[in-house]
Design an enzyme around this catalytic site. Structure first.
Site, PDB file in Angstrom:
ATOM      1  CG  ASN A  37      33.816  39.089  46.415  1.00 15.83           C
ATOM      2  OD1 ASN A  37      34.160  39.299  47.578  1.00 15.83           O
ATOM      3  ND2 ASN A  37      34.430  38.206  45.647  1.00 15.83           N
TER       4      ASN A  37
ATOM      5  NE  ARG B 260      34.189  35.152  48.466  1.00 16.89           N
ATOM      6  CZ  ARG B 260      35.494  35.349  48.450  1.00 16.89           C
ATOM      7  NH1 ARG B 260      35.977  36.539  48.118  1.00 16.89           N
ATOM      8  NH2 ARG B 260      36.326  34.387  48.776  1.00 16.89           N
TER       9      ARG B 260
ATOM     10  CG  HIS C 253      38.266  29.053  47.424  1.00 16.12           C
ATOM     11  ND1 HIS C 253      39.544  28.557  47.577  1.00 16.12           N
ATOM     12  CD2 HIS C 253      38.412  30.393  47.262  1.00 16.12           C
ATOM     13  CE1 HIS C 253      40.417  29.539  47.497  1.00 16.12           C
ATOM     14  NE2 HIS C 253      39.756  30.670  47.314  1.00 16.12           N
TER      15      HIS C 253
ATOM     16  CG  HIS D 217      38.941  27.786  43.612  1.00 17.04           C
ATOM     17  ND1 HIS D 217      37.806  28.289  43.020  1.00 17.04           N
ATOM     18  CD2 HIS D 217      39.709  28.860  43.921  1.00 17.04           C
ATOM     19  CE1 HIS D 217      37.893  29.611  42.966  1.00 17.04           C
ATOM     20  NE2 HIS D 217      39.042  29.977  43.517  1.00 17.04           N
ATOM     21  CG  LEU D 218      44.353  24.922  41.255  1.00 20.85           C
ATOM     22  CD1 LEU D 218      45.224  24.179  40.262  1.00 20.85           C
ATOM     23  CD2 LEU D 218      44.780  24.616  42.689  1.00 20.85           C
TER      24      LEU D 218
ATOM     25  N   GLY E 129      44.658  32.596  45.676  1.00 23.87           N
ATOM     26  CA  GLY E 129      44.278  31.742  46.792  1.00 23.87           C
ATOM     27  C   GLY E 129      43.869  30.409  46.196  1.00 23.87           C
TER      28      GLY E 129
ATOM     29  NE  ARG F  29      45.830  33.775  51.861  1.00 22.89           N
ATOM     30  CZ  ARG F  29      44.733  33.733  51.110  1.00 22.89           C
ATOM     31  NH1 ARG F  29      44.429  32.639  50.426  1.00 22.89           N
ATOM     32  NH2 ARG F  29      43.924  34.777  51.053  1.00 22.89           N
TER      33      ARG F  29
ATOM     34  CG  ASP G 201      50.488  36.898  37.446  1.00 21.37           C
ATOM     35  OD1 ASP G 201      50.274  35.802  36.888  1.00 21.37           O
ATOM     36  OD2 ASP G 201      49.876  37.933  37.142  1.00 21.37           O
ATOM     37  CB  CYS G 202      50.228  31.290  38.197  1.00 22.46           C
ATOM     38  SG  CYS G 202      50.668  29.585  37.811  1.00 22.46           S
ATOM     39  NE  ARG G 203      48.442  36.355  34.468  1.00 18.75           N
ATOM     40  CZ  ARG G 203      47.615  37.387  34.503  1.00 18.75           C
ATOM     41  NH1 ARG G 203      46.830  37.630  33.468  1.00 18.75           N
ATOM     42  NH2 ARG G 203      47.566  38.181  35.558  1.00 18.75           N
TER      43      ARG G 203
ATOM     44  CD  GLU H 103      38.094  28.847  35.299  1.00 20.26           C
ATOM     45  OE1 GLU H 103      38.013  29.728  34.417  1.00 20.26           O
ATOM     46  OE2 GLU H 103      37.469  28.890  36.376  1.00 20.26           O
ATOM     47  CG  ASN H 104      43.065  30.563  32.104  1.00 22.39           C
ATOM     48  OD1 ASN H 104      42.403  30.409  31.090  1.00 22.39           O
ATOM     49  ND2 ASN H 104      42.667  31.334  33.108  1.00 22.39           N
TER      50      ASN H 104
ATOM     51  CD  GLU I 211      34.068  31.828  43.681  1.00 24.80           C
ATOM     52  OE1 GLU I 211      34.284  31.743  44.905  1.00 24.80           O
ATOM     53  OE2 GLU I 211      34.850  32.373  42.886  1.00 24.80           O
TER      54      GLU I 211
END
Length: 400
Positions: free
Chosen positions: A10, A91, A180, A208-209, A212, A241, A283-285, A334-335, A385
């Site tokens: 990829n 990919r 995705h 799908h989070l 992106g 984005r 970063d979402c964390r 997932e987290n 994937e």
């Protein structure tokens, strides 16, 4: 070794993710990332049998040298694996309308990927570099292209057309393509198994989070609508984005505020989203940490992210008619139990009720239903994937 192995590549603009995957079992034997191409600190990290390794690639390394390192160093040290690799799976982000399924790479396919480069200028050229590097390093092995856009080619015209002059589609292919696709395919297929239903009789919405992000309505195993468009910019709020916005904002930025078009492009793709709203991080964390600490920007970013996602999920009840489940996947999906709960609370009208204990448990690689027994089903399924790419690669070479 009975499992048929595929080396999955990829290639990004300055990085290369790779893995050796068993096409039948999905077992990941080797996985890694080469990054910082073109810089003095370019490096490669990989994992084999749980053991982590790292090496410097030297100054100004690019895709070709990274592939050579994978072949000459990593795989050379594992000859029992290397000799069982039967194909190289690539990919590819954008296949336009030309590629509706995975294909064995030929000169014609390479030309087709080049023709789609204007639709994914950061991705397709990098994929082509990776393909040529892999062909040089593995001249005897078949190379397979697996397209992110292919799964969404089942969308009806009503879903993929923009309300622009039709000749722009007819002459230039301007339409919604989605991304995705391999993730949405894998997760929707696994969701049908978890629901104990046939794929043909399953209607799910897959979110799908990650940095992106996209959401797709999957009806009977086929994509019928998705949030990303001509490019990955449309749709949900993402790491950097903006997602959906009034197009006139672009003219306002240029005509009234003096931005150049390049500056606008950079603003929308790299300075917006969670980063732009929070003024803290993409970063979402970090966003969640800021939210817990009461950071105003992080809180606003989190709330907008969840609200926008919930609106998209609700709208996909239209093409589906019946929602069997909402499925969360990707690094955030997932987290982040916090984001999942907020999104589902927005969707209470569809009878979603979160089970806090199940939701907390479904993290860090764990999957499962996260709603109460009397609720419409929401679940977490880790995506894979690379396995889809490996499967398609083996199927194609077997059919030759």
């Amino acid at each position: 070794m009975s499992d048929k192995l595929v080396l999955v590549l990829n290639c990004g603009s300055s990085s290369l993710k790779f893995a050796v995957i068993g096409a039948e079992s999905g077992e990941e034997h080797i996985s890694g990332l080469a990054e910082c191409f073109g810089l003095e600190d370019s490096r490669i990290k990989w994992k084999f049998n749980g053991a982590k390794n790292e090496a410097s690639l030297g100054a100004f390394t690019a895709h070709r040298e990274a592939v050579e390192f994978i072949v000459d160093k990593i795989l050379a040290e594992q000859p029992q694996l290397a000799e069982h690799i039967q194909a190289i799976g690539h990919r590819i982000v954008h296949g336009g309308e030309k590629f509706t399924r995975s294909v064995i790479i030929t000169d014609e396919v390479i030309k087709g990927i080049e023709d789609c480069a204007s639709l994914a200028p950061l991705h397709n050229p990098a994929h082509l570099i990776g393909i040529r590097a892999a062909m040089a390093s593995f001249p005897a092995l078949p190379q397979v292209a697996v397209f992110d856009t292919a799964f969404h080619q089942t969308m009806p015209e009503t879903a993929y057309m923009y309300a622009l002059p039709y000749k722009l589609y007819r002459e230039h292919g301007i339409r919604r393509y989605g991304m995705h696709g391999t993730s949405h395919l894998f997760v929707s297929r696994e969701a049908a198994k978890a629901l104990n239903k046939s794929v043909e009789d399953t209607n799910v919405i897959v979110a799908h989070l990650g940095n992106g992000a996209s959401v797709t309505a999957v009806k009977g195993g086929k994509s019928v609508d998705t949030s990303m468009g001509l490019t990955p910019l449309e749709g949900l709020v993402m790491g950097t984005r903006c997602g959906d916005l009034d197009p006139s904002i672009i003219f306002h930025l240029v005509n009234q505020l003096g931005y150049t078009l390049d500056e606008v492009n950079n603003l929308l793709n790299k300075q917006s989203g969670l980063l732009g709203i929070s003024e803290l991080t993409n970063d979402c964390r970090g966003i969640e940490e800021g939210y817990e600490e009461g950071h105003k920007g992080a809180t606003l970013a989190l709330e907008i992210f969840c609200y926008r996602l919930a609106k998209y999920i609700a709208s996909y009840s239209v093409p589906l008619g019946r929602i069997d489940a909402v499925v969360f996947t990707g690094g955030i999906g997932e987290n982040s139990d916090v984001i999942r709960e907020k999104v589902l609370n927005h969707l209470a009208i569809f009878n979603f009720s979160v089970d806090a204990e199940k939701n907390t448990a479904a993290r860090f690689g764990n999957e499962g239903v996260i709603t109460t027994d009397d609720s419409t089903v929401a679940m977490v399924i880790p995506t894979n994937e690379e396995w889809v790419i490996a499967e398609d690669s083996i199927k194609l070479i077997a059919a030759q």
